[in-house]
Every structure is written in structure tokens, then in C-alpha cells.
Design an enzyme around this catalytic site. Structure first.
Site, PDB file in Angstrom:
ATOM      1  N   SER A   1     -13.833  -0.738 -11.783  1.00 21.21           N
ATOM      2  CA  SER A   1     -13.703  -1.999 -11.035  1.00 21.21           C
ATOM      3  C   SER A   1     -14.933  -2.298 -10.177  1.00 21.21           C
ATOM      4  O   SER A   1     -15.036  -3.361  -9.579  1.00 21.21           O
ATOM      5  CB  SER A   1     -12.466  -1.946 -10.136  1.00 21.21           C
ATOM      6  OG  SER A   1     -12.647  -0.949  -9.156  1.00 21.21           O
TER       7      SER A   1
ATOM      8  N   GLY B   1     -26.114   2.561   1.108  1.00 18.57           N
ATOM      9  CA  GLY B   1     -25.224   3.127   0.093  1.00 18.57           C
ATOM     10  C   GLY B   1     -25.559   2.638  -1.300  1.00 18.57           C
ATOM     11  O   GLY B   1     -25.459   1.452  -1.594  1.00 18.57           O
TER      12      GLY B   1
ATOM     13  N   LYS C   1       0.862  -1.184   0.000  1.00 19.14           N
ATOM     14  CA  LYS C   1       0.000   0.000   0.000  1.00 19.14           C
ATOM     15  C   LYS C   1       0.897   1.232   0.000  1.00 19.14           C
ATOM     16  O   LYS C   1       2.062   1.154   0.424  1.00 19.14           O
ATOM     17  CB  LYS C   1      -0.870   0.009   1.274  1.00 19.14           C
ATOM     18  CG  LYS C   1      -2.136   0.813   1.144  1.00 19.14           C
ATOM     19  CD  LYS C   1      -3.277   0.005   0.554  1.00 19.14           C
ATOM     20  CE  LYS C   1      -4.520   0.833   0.346  1.00 19.14           C
ATOM     21  NZ  LYS C   1      -5.643   0.055  -0.152  1.00 19.14           N
TER      22      LYS C   1
ATOM     23  N   GLY D   1     -24.072   3.728  -4.196  1.00 22.79           N
ATOM     24  CA  GLY D   1     -23.024   4.307  -5.034  1.00 22.79           C
ATOM     25  C   GLY D   1     -22.662   3.346  -6.155  1.00 22.79           C
ATOM     26  O   GLY D   1     -23.503   2.585  -6.631  1.00 22.79           O
ATOM     27  N   LYS D   2     -21.397   3.355  -6.534  1.00 19.29           N
ATOM     28  CA  LYS D   2     -20.962   2.554  -7.691  1.00 19.29           C
ATOM     29  C   LYS D   2     -21.263   1.064  -7.493  1.00 19.29           C
ATOM     30  O   LYS D   2     -21.719   0.397  -8.405  1.00 19.29           O
ATOM     31  CB  LYS D   2     -19.467   2.777  -7.936  1.00 19.29           C
ATOM     32  CG  LYS D   2     -19.145   4.194  -8.399  1.00 19.29           C
ATOM     33  CD  LYS D   2     -17.709   4.351  -8.808  1.00 19.29           C
ATOM     34  CE  LYS D   2     -16.746   4.332  -7.644  1.00 19.29           C
ATOM     35  NZ  LYS D   2     -16.939   5.443  -6.660  1.00 19.29           N
ATOM     36  N   VAL D   3     -21.007   0.552  -6.301  1.00 19.12           N
ATOM     37  CA  VAL D   3     -21.239  -0.878  -6.048  1.00 19.12           C
ATOM     38  C   VAL D   3     -22.690  -1.118  -5.619  1.00 19.12           C
ATOM     39  O   VAL D   3     -23.395  -1.949  -6.206  1.00 19.12           O
ATOM     40  CB  VAL D   3     -20.275  -1.411  -4.959  1.00 19.12           C
ATOM     41  CG1 VAL D   3     -20.545  -2.895  -4.695  1.00 19.12           C
ATOM     42  CG2 VAL D   3     -18.819  -1.210  -5.358  1.00 19.12           C
TER      43      VAL D   3
HETATM   44  P1  NAD Z   1     -19.217   5.187  -3.730  1.00 23.24           P
HETATM   45  O1  NAD Z   1     -18.549   6.375  -3.139  1.00 23.24           O
HETATM   46  O2  NAD Z   1     -19.497   5.174  -5.193  1.00 23.24           O
HETATM   47  O3  NAD Z   1     -20.618   4.915  -2.985  1.00 23.24           O
HETATM   48  C1  NAD Z   1     -20.842   5.086  -1.615  1.00 23.24           C
HETATM   49  C2  NAD Z   1     -22.281   5.506  -1.436  1.00 23.24           C
HETATM   50  O4  NAD Z   1     -22.578   5.572  -0.048  1.00 23.24           O
HETATM   51  C3  NAD Z   1     -22.585   6.893  -2.010  1.00 23.24           C
HETATM   52  O5  NAD Z   1     -23.725   6.853  -2.837  1.00 23.24           O
HETATM   53  C4  NAD Z   1     -22.802   7.751  -0.769  1.00 23.24           C
HETATM   54  O6  NAD Z   1     -23.727   8.824  -0.993  1.00 23.24           O
HETATM   55  C5  NAD Z   1     -23.331   6.723   0.213  1.00 23.24           C
HETATM   56  N1  NAD Z   1     -23.209   7.096   1.622  1.00 23.24           N
HETATM   57  C6  NAD Z   1     -22.195   7.768   2.220  1.00 23.24           C
HETATM   58  N2  NAD Z   1     -22.474   7.940   3.539  1.00 23.24           N
HETATM   59  C7  NAD Z   1     -23.672   7.368   3.760  1.00 23.24           C
HETATM   60  C8  NAD Z   1     -24.490   7.213   4.914  1.00 23.24           C
HETATM   61  N3  NAD Z   1     -24.150   7.720   6.103  1.00 23.24           N
HETATM   62  N4  NAD Z   1     -25.657   6.538   4.789  1.00 23.24           N
HETATM   63  C9  NAD Z   1     -26.037   6.046   3.587  1.00 23.24           C
HETATM   64  N5  NAD Z   1     -25.309   6.174   2.463  1.00 23.24           N
HETATM   65  C10 NAD Z   1     -24.136   6.819   2.540  1.00 23.24           C
HETATM   66  O7  NAD Z   1     -18.330   3.942  -3.292  1.00 23.24           O
HETATM   67  P2  NAD Z   1     -18.319   2.483  -3.934  1.00 23.24           P
HETATM   68  O8  NAD Z   1     -17.240   2.383  -4.949  1.00 23.24           O
HETATM   69  O9  NAD Z   1     -19.708   2.086  -4.298  1.00 23.24           O
HETATM   70  O10 NAD Z   1     -17.825   1.634  -2.681  1.00 23.24           O
HETATM   71  C11 NAD Z   1     -18.697   1.343  -1.604  1.00 23.24           C
HETATM   72  C12 NAD Z   1     -17.890   0.667  -0.491  1.00 23.24           C
HETATM   73  O11 NAD Z   1     -17.284  -0.531  -1.006  1.00 23.24           O
HETATM   74  C13 NAD Z   1     -16.729   1.526   0.060  1.00 23.24           C
HETATM   75  O12 NAD Z   1     -16.558   1.208   1.430  1.00 23.24           O
HETATM   76  C14 NAD Z   1     -15.524   1.009  -0.728  1.00 23.24           C
HETATM   77  O13 NAD Z   1     -14.318   1.197  -0.025  1.00 23.24           O
HETATM   78  C15 NAD Z   1     -15.864  -0.464  -0.845  1.00 23.24           C
HETATM   79  N6  NAD Z   1     -15.213  -1.117  -1.992  1.00 23.24           N
HETATM   80  C16 NAD Z   1     -15.425  -0.673  -3.254  1.00 23.24           C
HETATM   81  C17 NAD Z   1     -14.807  -1.311  -4.328  1.00 23.24           C
HETATM   82  C18 NAD Z   1     -15.030  -0.856  -5.762  1.00 23.24           C
HETATM   83  O14 NAD Z   1     -14.626  -1.580  -6.678  1.00 23.24           O
HETATM   84  N7  NAD Z   1     -15.643   0.289  -5.987  1.00 23.24           N
HETATM   85  C19 NAD Z   1     -13.968  -2.422  -4.101  1.00 23.24           C
HETATM   86  C20 NAD Z   1     -13.776  -2.856  -2.786  1.00 23.24           C
HETATM   87  C21 NAD Z   1     -14.405  -2.198  -1.734  1.00 23.24           C
END
Ligand code: NAD
Length: 368
Positions: free
Chosen positions: A144, A178, A78, A180-182
Site C-alpha cells: 500500500s 525517512g 481499530k 523507507g517504503k513511502v
Molecule cells: P518505513 O518503516 O518503511 O520507513 C520509515 C523510515 O524512516 C525508515 O527507513 C527508517 O529507517 C526511517 N527512520 C526512522 N527513524 C528515523 C529518524 N529518527 N530519522 C530519520 N529517519 C528515520 O515506513 P513507511 O511505510 O515508509 O511509512 C512512513 C510513515 O508514513 C510512517 O509514519 C507511517 O505510519 C506513515 N504511513 C505509511 C503508510 C503506508 O502505506 N506505508 C500509509 C499511511 C501512513
């Protein structure tokens, strides 16, 4: 600070300083037993150098386990850049960082993490090939979150299989934190499969979009507040926002049978895993479930192939089911079983790798 005591579990820690660009970064290589170290690069305004060092040491060790769980030929590493991502970024800073990565001669591969974006690493890519996760236009594998979301779905299927004896996603209810992307992709898939959802997000646009989708499909959806999500009477809780959400405040509110989500570090402390176990709530260790994105960036060593990535991501189903089976009728928590599973894999591979150690290292050293 007793530095060698602090880094005793790590192979190498590199402090990077560049006066011209203001770069101050730390690269930690925890283990290269399974292959070159792989891990994202965070940029945060750490309060102190000690805090930055603690963070990079903890995260790089976590990557060793995550790589072993995902069964990729990489070890754990990291990097952290000490600085404010809103004020201190420049193309030159990331080029300087790229030069430090290059100086490690293929021992460390990196890419985006908190506070950094794929575009930042396009600058680093000018100095080193040891960069993963940039957009497809720059030869990377792109978004991803697609394989990560697939991995979460496989994790839910394994959980449903273990608890209810079926892989089916329908006829169950899920609470999703949440969108978001995932989280959005997972939610959309569950709606299409005929599941009922409780959802929350602080971003109203994401909620509106999903509610419109549910209407179109005639599926059941209930929007709840950020506080209410913990007490929803769903079958499975899917945390896809921030870490530390399983804690003393939330754990007694949970009514679900299982927790399976992508958010990193969902348990605030290790003891919360024990409490979940005692309450009979099945916890899918986050680093097993959210490995899809890692599998995709690790796959960049070869010509990008999305089918191969999905094929490998499917293994999350069997890994998780094996872990669950080990914890049945036992005092071992799923996190302990997952750690043991990874340590065994590292141990087995290390012995095999040492058998071949007299041979030339394979292709990662010559990636072009
Ligand atoms: P993202 O930032 O696209 O989505 C996060 C979502 O959570 C957003 O829509 C945000 O508005 C919402 N959010 C934030 N605070 C909140 C709260 N208090 N209550 C409700 N919703 C809230 O992130 P992502 O890429 O979707 O990742 C989500 C999680 O998965 C993160 O913890 C990230 O570290 C983990 N993760 C993501 C990936 C990846 O490939 N994107 C891979 C491994 C782990």
C-alpha cells in the site's frame, strides 16, 4: 474506570479474550455512519489495559475522519492486541482474533498496523473475510506504500499550486525525513522531476541507494543528520518517518514554507498546528495526505484495480487545495479546516444513508 463515559463517542467496544491462545484484544468501532468500520490491528506490549483502551479509542476515531477524507464507504474502527510482537505471536492467536472479527458480522474490517504484518493476517483470513491488505498471492492488493507515495506527491503539487501557483515539482528544494517504503518512492520521483533534495535516514543502505540514483540522474542531493533535517533551507519539508516531530524543540528551527508528508500524527500537540499557522508555514494535515494506502485497501471490496485506486488517490490534490483555500486570511488552521471538511462529509452522507436505510445494505456484507 468509568467505561461508558470513556467510550461515549464510540458505537461499540469489544473485549476479546481467548485462554487457549493467550489472545487479549480490544476492537473499537467508532462510527459506521459511512459504512462498516475499517482500521488496522496493532500489537504492542501495552503497560496497562487502560493504555490499550485509550489507544484503540483514539485511533478508531481518527479512522472515521481518515475514511471520510479519503471518500471511501467505510467508517472508523481499530483493534489492538495486547502482547509483544516479538514473543507472543502464533498462527492460532491470529486465527482466534479472526474469529472475533467474524463475530462482528461485517461491521469491522481490519489488517496490518504497528507490530503486525500481512502474513499474520493470512491466518486470520482463514476465519473471516473481513481482512484487507494481505499480499496479492492471497487475494489482497499488496504493497500500500505505492498509492500512499502517489498521494504525497499529489499533496506536494497542491501545496506548490497554492503557494507558488504551479503544480511543477521541479525548481524547488525538499527536505525528506525517512527513506523507507513511502519516503524513498517520493524522493525518487522528486529527483526524476529535477528537484533538489536534503535527506536523512538512520538506515545508511537507503541513503546510499538514493545517492546512487541521484548521481545517475545528475540531480542535486545533500545528506544531512537526523538533527539537521529540521533546519534545512528547503521549500517543503516531507516527514516520512515517525510522528510527533513538529514540537517545541523543532518548530523554531524550520525554515520551510510548507510541510507535506506521510508520517502519522506529525504534530505533537494540536497547538503546534496553530504555531505553524502563525509562523506562516503551511501544514498539510497528515491524514489527508497519507490516505492513498487506505484507498487501496478499501478498494479491495471490488476486484483489485490499481488504476482506479490511483484515480481516487488523485482527489487528495483537490481536497487539500480546498482546505488550504479555507484557511487563507483566516484564523482557522489547516487541521481545523480538514476536520470540518470531514465532519460535513459525514453529516451529508449520513442523511443520504438514512434515506436509504430501509433498503438492503450493499455488497460488503457478501464479500467472498
Ligand atoms: P518505513 O518503516 O518503511 O520507513 C520509515 C523510515 O524512516 C525508515 O527507513 C527508517 O529507517 C526511517 N527512520 C526512522 N527513524 C528515523 C529518524 N529518527 N530519522 C530519520 N529517519 C528515520 O515506513 P513507511 O511505510 O515508509 O511509512 C512512513 C510513515 O508514513 C510512517 O509514519 C507511517 O505510519 C506513515 N504511513 C505509511 C503508510 C503506508 O502505506 N506505508 C500509509 C499511511 C501512513
Amino acid at each position: 474506570m468509568n467505561v461508558f463515559e470513556k467510550i461515549r463517542e464510540h458505537e461499540q467496544v469489544v473485549f476479546c479474550n481467548d485462554e487457549t491462545t493467550g489472545l487479549r484484544a480490544i476492537i473499537a468501532i467508532h462510527s459506521t455512519k459511512l459504512g462498516p468500520a475499517l482500521g488496522g490491528c496493532r500489537m504492542l506490549p501495552y503497560k496497562s489495559e487502560e493504555e490499550a483502551l485509550e489507544d484503540v479509542l483514539r485511533l478508531s476515531k481518527g479512522m472515521t475522519y481518515k475514511c471520510a477524507a479519503a471518500d471511501v464507504d467505510f467508517g472508523g474502527g481499530k483493534a489492538v492486541i495486547i502482547g509483544d510482537p516479538l514473543k507472543d505471536k502464533s498462527p492460532e492467536l491470529f486465527r482466534a482474533f479472526g474469529q472475533f472479527v467474524e463475530s462482528l458480522n461485517g461491521r469491522f474490517y481490519t489488517g496490518t498496523d504497528m507490530g503486525t504484518t500481512p502474513d499474520d493476517f493470512v491466518h486470520a483470513l482463514k476465519e473471516t473475510n473481513c481482512i484487507v491488505g494481505v499480499d496479492e498471492a492471497y487475494g489482497g492488493s499488496g504493497d500500500s506504500s505505492i498509492p500512499t507515495a502517489h498521494g504525497v506527491i499529489y499533496g506536494i503539487q497542491a501545496t506548490n499550486q497554492f503557494i507558488w501557483g504551479t503544480d511543477e515539482l521541479a525548481n524547488k528544494s525538499y527536505s525528506i525525513q525517512g527513506l523507507g517504503k513511502v519516503g524513498y518512492k517520493v524522493a525518487e520521483h522528486l529527483l526524476e522531476e529535477g528537484a533538489d533534495l536534503y535527506v536523512t535516514d538512520i538506515n545508511q543502505a537507503a541513503i546510499d541507494q538514493l545517492v546512487a540514483k541521484a548521481k545517475e540522474l545528475g540531480a542535486g542531493i545533500k545528506v544531512v543528520s537526523s538533527e539537521e533535517i529540521y533546519s534545512c533551507p528547503a521549500d517543503v519539508f516531507i516527514p516520512c518517518a515517525m510522528g510527533g516531530i513538529i514540537n517545541d524543540d523543532t518548530i523554531d528551527q524550520l525554515q520551510v514554507k510548507a510541510i507535506v508528508g506521510s508520517a502519522n500524527n506529525q504534530l505533537l500537540e494540536v497547538r503546534h498546528g496553530k504555531i505553524l499557522h502563525q509562523k506562516g508555514i503551511l501544514y498539510a494535515p497528515d491524514y489527508i495526505v497519507n490516505g492513498g494506502g487506505l484507498i487501496q485497501v478499501a478498494d479491495e471490496l471490488y476486484t483489485p484495480n490499481k488504476d482506479r485506486v490511483l484515480q481516487k488517490t488523485r482527489a487528495i490534490y483537490t481536497s487539500l487545495l480546498d482546505i488550504y483555500k479555507q484557511t487563507a486570511d483566516s484564523e482557522i488552521t489547516t487541521v481545523e479546516a480538514a476536520n470540518a471538511f470531514c465532519e460535513k462529509r459525514i453529516d451529508t452522507r449520513t442523511r443520504r444513508n438514512s434515506f436509504f436505510s430501509h433498503m438492503k445494505r450493499p455488497k460488503w456484507a457478501v464479500r467472498t
